[in-house]
Design a protein around this motif. Structure first.
Motif, mmCIF file in Angstrom:
data_model
loop_
_atom_site.group_PDB
_atom_site.id
_atom_site.type_symbol
_atom_site.label_atom_id
_atom_site.label_comp_id
_atom_site.label_asym_id
_atom_site.label_seq_id
_atom_site.Cartn_x
_atom_site.Cartn_y
_atom_site.Cartn_z
ATOM 1 N N ALA A 44 0.830 -1.209 0.000
ATOM 2 C CA ALA A 44 0.000 0.000 0.000
ATOM 3 C C ALA A 44 0.862 1.257 0.000
ATOM 4 N N VAL A 45 1.878 1.282 0.865
ATOM 5 C CA VAL A 45 2.723 2.479 0.972
ATOM 6 C C VAL A 45 3.544 2.669 -0.299
ATOM 7 N N LEU A 46 4.176 1.583 -0.758
ATOM 8 C CA LEU A 46 5.017 1.698 -1.941
ATOM 9 C C LEU A 46 4.186 2.041 -3.176
ATOM 10 N N ALA A 47 2.995 1.464 -3.277
ATOM 11 C CA ALA A 47 2.143 1.753 -4.427
ATOM 12 C C ALA A 47 1.725 3.217 -4.410
ATOM 13 N N THR A 48 1.351 3.707 -3.245
ATOM 14 C CA THR A 48 0.902 5.096 -3.145
ATOM 15 C C THR A 48 1.996 6.059 -3.606
ATOM 16 N N ILE A 49 3.223 5.813 -3.149
ATOM 17 C CA ILE A 49 4.313 6.724 -3.487
ATOM 18 C C ILE A 49 4.875 6.412 -4.872
ATOM 19 N N GLY A 50 5.111 5.122 -5.143
ATOM 20 C CA GLY A 50 5.762 4.724 -6.387
ATOM 21 C C GLY A 50 4.909 5.023 -7.611
ATOM 22 N N ILE A 51 3.638 4.667 -7.537
ATOM 23 C CA ILE A 51 2.772 4.910 -8.689
ATOM 24 C C ILE A 51 2.593 6.410 -8.903
ATOM 25 N N ALA A 53 4.842 8.691 -8.284
ATOM 26 C CA ALA A 53 6.069 9.175 -8.922
ATOM 27 C C ALA A 53 6.080 8.812 -10.407
ATOM 28 N N LEU A 54 5.725 7.549 -10.668
ATOM 29 C CA LEU A 54 5.744 7.078 -12.045
ATOM 30 C C LEU A 54 4.729 7.827 -12.906
ATOM 31 N N LEU A 134 -4.007 4.382 9.135
ATOM 32 C CA LEU A 134 -3.987 5.845 9.127
ATOM 33 C C LEU A 134 -2.571 6.375 9.362
ATOM 34 N N ALA A 135 -1.897 5.781 10.349
ATOM 35 C CA ALA A 135 -0.549 6.248 10.709
ATOM 36 C C ALA A 135 0.430 6.044 9.556
ATOM 37 N N LEU A 136 0.227 5.007 8.770
ATOM 38 C CA LEU A 136 1.139 4.778 7.643
ATOM 39 C C LEU A 136 0.741 5.575 6.406
ATOM 40 N N MET A 137 -0.562 5.696 6.183
ATOM 41 C CA MET A 137 -1.004 6.268 4.912
ATOM 42 C C MET A 137 -0.974 7.790 4.897
ATOM 43 N N ILE A 138 -1.067 8.442 6.046
ATOM 44 C CA ILE A 138 -0.955 9.910 6.027
ATOM 45 C C ILE A 138 0.424 10.329 5.514
ATOM 46 N N PRO A 139 1.509 9.818 6.104
ATOM 47 C CA PRO A 139 2.812 10.177 5.509
ATOM 48 C C PRO A 139 2.954 9.693 4.067
ATOM 49 N N ALA A 140 2.375 8.542 3.751
ATOM 50 C CA ALA A 140 2.524 8.011 2.387
ATOM 51 C C ALA A 140 1.874 8.940 1.368
ATOM 52 N N VAL A 147 6.346 14.317 -3.986
ATOM 53 C CA VAL A 147 7.118 13.777 -5.108
ATOM 54 C C VAL A 147 6.484 14.213 -6.431
ATOM 55 N N GLY A 148 5.175 14.018 -6.515
ATOM 56 C CA GLY A 148 4.474 14.363 -7.750
ATOM 57 C C GLY A 148 4.593 15.847 -8.065
ATOM 58 N N GLU A 149 4.405 16.658 -7.051
ATOM 59 C CA GLU A 149 4.429 18.097 -7.290
ATOM 60 C C GLU A 149 5.814 18.583 -7.691
ATOM 61 N N SER A 150 6.849 17.953 -7.134
ATOM 62 C CA SER A 150 8.195 18.395 -7.511
ATOM 63 C C SER A 150 8.465 18.031 -8.971
#
Lengths: 273, 306
Positions: A44-51, A53-54, A134-140, A147-150
Motif C-alpha cells: 500500500a505504501v510503496l504503491a501510493t508513493i511509487g505509482i 512518482a511514475l 492511518l498512521a502509515l497512509m498519512i505520511p505516504a 514527489v508528484g508536485e516536484s
C-alpha cells in the motif's frame, strides 16, 4: 518430574481482568506478528508513493505534447493520487484477512477462549488496524503529493497544497484508505472465510459499479454516487462531476463500514465458533 | 471458592443432528475427571459449550458458578486445550502466547518463563507452521497446558499424537494439578489411558450420559468376572459352583469358563468339596473391549450417518 513441579508452582499468576485496552494491546501483537500485514501494508505504501512518482513523471513528460483539450481535462492531483487505486486493494484485502485468517487457522478459538465476550476482539481489531493504516497512509499520501508536485513543478503545472480542496483530498485519501480497511474487516467478519471475504469486498467495491450500467441511464446516474466506492472516493475529487460532496461522500462510506461492522458484531455474538 | 464445572441438561443440536443430549454432570475439584466416550460422542462439543465457543440449544453449563463468558478473567478460571488446532501457523509460538497473555495483562516476562520451562526456547520465535512434526503436538500442548494459571484445567484428547515421554509428562501434570485442588477435566476415547490417569469417569455415548462414577467402580462393572478353570473333575465342580447369577460354559472337556464368581470364591468352593484344580485364571476382559461393550449401542454407524 521437576518440570511438572515447576509448572504447577508457576500457576498462581497475578490476577488480571480482561479489559478493552488489554485486548487492544493483544490485537496489536497479533497484527504485527504475521507477514501478511507487512506485505500488504508495504504494498500500500510503496504503491501510493511509487505509482504517484511514475504517473507524474510520465504525465509531466507528455504534457508538452498534449492537446489543449487534454490539458483542460488534466488535473495534477488525480495523477498524484493514482497509487491509491492499488493501495485500496491491498488494504481492503488485509482488512478481510485480519479476521478471516483467525477462522482459517483456528486461532479464533484461542482468541474467544481468552475473550469470551468476543466483541472486544472485534472493536480492538478495528481500532488497531484502523490506526495502523492511518498512521502509515498519512505520511505516504503526503510524500506521494510532494514527489508528484516536484516533478510537475518543472512544467509549472503543479498545484500547491494550499490550493482549495487539495489538503482535503490528500489527507482524505489516507482517511478513505483507512475506512476501506475497516469495510474489509467488517465484511471479513461477516463472511468468516478468506476467499469469500475478498470476493465480497472486491465485488461490492469494484464489480458493482460497472454492473450498474445494466440499469437505465437515469437510474444509474441517480444511484451510482451512493455506492461505496464512489461515495468514498468523492473525498479525493476536486473537480465537479456526478459524485457526492467530499465529506458527505466520505461520511456515507463510513456508514457502509460501520454497518458492516455492526452486522458482524451481531453475528459474532450469536454464532458458534 | 471451589472450582466446579456443572452441566444441567446440556443439549446441542447442529442442524437436525443432536450432538449433546441432556448431559447433567458435575466435575469436582481435587481429582482427575476423565471424559470418556467413542469418537463422535459429543465430548469435544461439550467442552466447546463449557467455554461458550458454541451456544447450547438447551440446558446450561457453568464454571465456578458462572457462565464462562461472564468471568472477568476467564483464562484464570479454565486453562483449556481443545483438540482442534487453534494456532495461526504464520505466527511464532512466542507471539501467540504473548497475544493471549496480553488480554489478561499477564506480563511478557511470564511468557518467556513458560517457554523456557517447557523447553521451547529454541523454536519459540519461529513461525509455528515451521515446527518439525515431532515438535508440533508436543510443543503446542506443553506450552498451552503450561500457560494455564487456572483453577480448572480442561484438555481434549491431550495424549493424541504425543510421544511416550509426552504422555508420561501429561499424566503426571494432571495428577499434580488435581492434587493441588484444581478441577481437572480430560477427554479421551481410550479407556486404557483413562484407567491410568483418571480418578473419576464421566462416560458418554452419542451425546448421552452412560456412567458417572469412580474409575475403579466403572472398571469392575465393565469387565465383569470371568474365570477360566481347568480341572479333571470339571463336571463335578460345575455342580458345586452353579447358582442364580452364575453361568458356566464348558469350553472343552476339563475346561470351564465361569462368569459371576471370583477366582477366590471358585477356589474355596473347590477346596471345600475336594475338587482338584489345575488352573484357575481370572480373565480380565480387555478394558477397550469392556468399554466397547458398554457403549456399543451408542456408537453411531458412520455409514448410516453419511
Amino acid at each position: 518430574m521437576s518440570t511438572v513441579a515447576q509448572v504447577t508452582r508457576l500457576m498462581p499468576m497475578p490476577t488480571g481482568r480482561v479489559t478493552q485496552a488489554r485486548v487492544i494491546v493483544s490485537e496489536w501483537t497479533k497484527l504485527r506478528s504475521v507477514r501478511s500485514t507487512r506485505y500488504a501494508l508495504a504494498t500500500a505504501v510503496l504503491a501510493t508513493i511509487g505509482i504517484a512518482a511514475l504517473a507524474c513523471a510520465i504525465a509531466s513528460h507528455h504534457y508538452a505534447q498534449m492537446s489543449f483539450r487534454d490539458r483542460a481535462d488534466f488535473h495534477p492531483l488525480e495523477v498524484n493520487l493514482a497509487g491509491v487505486q492499488l493501495a485500496q486493494l491491498a488494504i481492503g484485502v488485509l482488512g478481510v484477512l485480519v479476521i478471516t485468517a483467525e477462522y482459517s487457522t483456528g486461532m479464533i478459538r484461542a482468541s474467544f477462549t481468552a475473550v469470551p465476550k468476543r466483541l472486544p476482539v472485534l472493536w480492538a481489531k478495528a481500532i488497531v488496524f484502523g490506526l495502523t493504516v492511518l498512521a502509515l497512509m498519512i505520511p505516504a499520501v503526503l510524500l506521494a503529493f510532494l514527489v508528484g508536485e516536484s516533478l510537475f513543478a518543472r512544467h509549472h503545472i503543479n498545484i500547491p497544497f494550499s490550493h482549495p480542496g487539495v489538503a482535503r483530498a490528500v489527507i482524505g485519501a489516507a482517511l478513505y484508505l483507512t475506512v476501506v480497511g475497516l469495510f474489509g474487516l467488517g465484511l471479513g467478519a461477516i463472511v468468516r472465510n478468506t476467499a469469500g471475504g475478498i470476493a465480497a469486498f472486491a465485488g461490492i467495491m469494484f464489480v458493482l459499479p460497472p454492473l450498474m450500467n445494466v440499469l437505465p441511464t437515469n437510474w444509474n446516474n441517480a444511484a451510482s454516487p451512493y455506492l461505496p466506492l464512489a461515495a468514498g472516493e468523492s473525498i479525493l475529487s476536486i473537480t465537479p462531476g456526478n459524485h457526492l460532496s467530499p465529506w458527505v461522500g466520505l461520511a456515507l462510506f463510513c456508514g457502509y463500514a460501520a454497518a458492516a461492522l455492526a452486522v458482524a458484531a451481531v453475528l459474532l455474538v450469536r454464532r458458534d465458533t | 471458592m471451589t472450582a466446579l464445572i456443572e452441566a444441567q441438561g446440556l443439549t446441542k443440536d447442529y442442524g437436525d443432528k443432536r450432538a449433546v443430549d441432556g448431559l447433567t454432570f458435575t466435575v469436582q475439584p481435587g481429582v482427575v475427571t476423565g471424559f470418556l466416550g467413542p469418537n463422535g460422542s459429543g465430548k469435544s462439543t461439550t467442552m466447546r459449550l463449557i467455554l461458550g465457543l458454541d451456544g447450547a440449544t438447551a440446558g446450561d453449563v457453568t464454571v465456578n458458578g458462572k457462565h464462562y463468558r461472564d468471568h472477568a478473567a476467564p483464562l484464570h478460571e479454565v486453562g483449556a486445550l481443545l483438540e482442534a488446532r487453534s494456532v495461526h501457523t504464520g505466527r511464532s509460538a512466542f507471539n501467540h502466547l504473548l497475544a493471549l497473555a496480553q488480554t489478561h495483562g499477564i506480563p511478557r516476562r511470564r511468557v518467556d518463563e513458560l517457554i523456557d520451562l517447557v523447553g521451547l526456547s529454541e523454536v519459540a520465535k519461529k513461525r509455528a507452521g515451521q515446527f518439525s512434526l515431532g515438535h508440533g503436538p508436543t510443543a503446542r500442548d506443553r506450552s498451552r497446558v503450561a500457560r494455564g494459571s487456572a483453577k480448572s484445567v480442561m484438555l481434549d484428547e491431550p495424549v493424541n499424537g504425543l510421544d511416550p515421554e509426552g504422555i508420561h509428562w501429561i499424566r503426571h501434570l494432571l495428577k499434580n494439578l488435581a492434587s493441588e485442588g484444581r478441577t481437572v477435566f480430560v477427554s479421551s476415547h481410550l479407556m486404557s489411558e483413562m484407567a491410568l490417569t483418571a480418578d473419576h469417569l464421566i462416560v458418554v455415548g452419542r451425546g448421552r450420559l452412560i456412567a458417572d462414577t469412580t474409575t475403579q467402580e466403572f472398571l469392575q462393572q465393565a469387565s465383569g468376572n470371568v474365570v477360566i478353570v481347568r480341572s479333571p473333575q470339571a463336571e463335578e465342580l460345575r455342580g458345586h459352583v452353579m447358582g442364580p447369577d452364575v453361568t458356566v460354559v464348558a469350553l472343552e472337556p476339563g475346561l470351564l469358563e465361569v462368569q459371576g464368581l471370583t477366582a477366590q470364591q471358585i477356589g474355596e468352593t473347590a477346596a471345600r468339596h475336594g475338587v482338584v484344580l489345575h488352573e484357575l485364571t481370572p480373565q480380565q476382559a480387555s478394558l477397550e473391549e469392556a468399554f466397547m461393550d458398554l457403549t456399543r449401542d451408542d456408537v453411531e454407524f458412520k455409514t448410516a450417518a453419511a
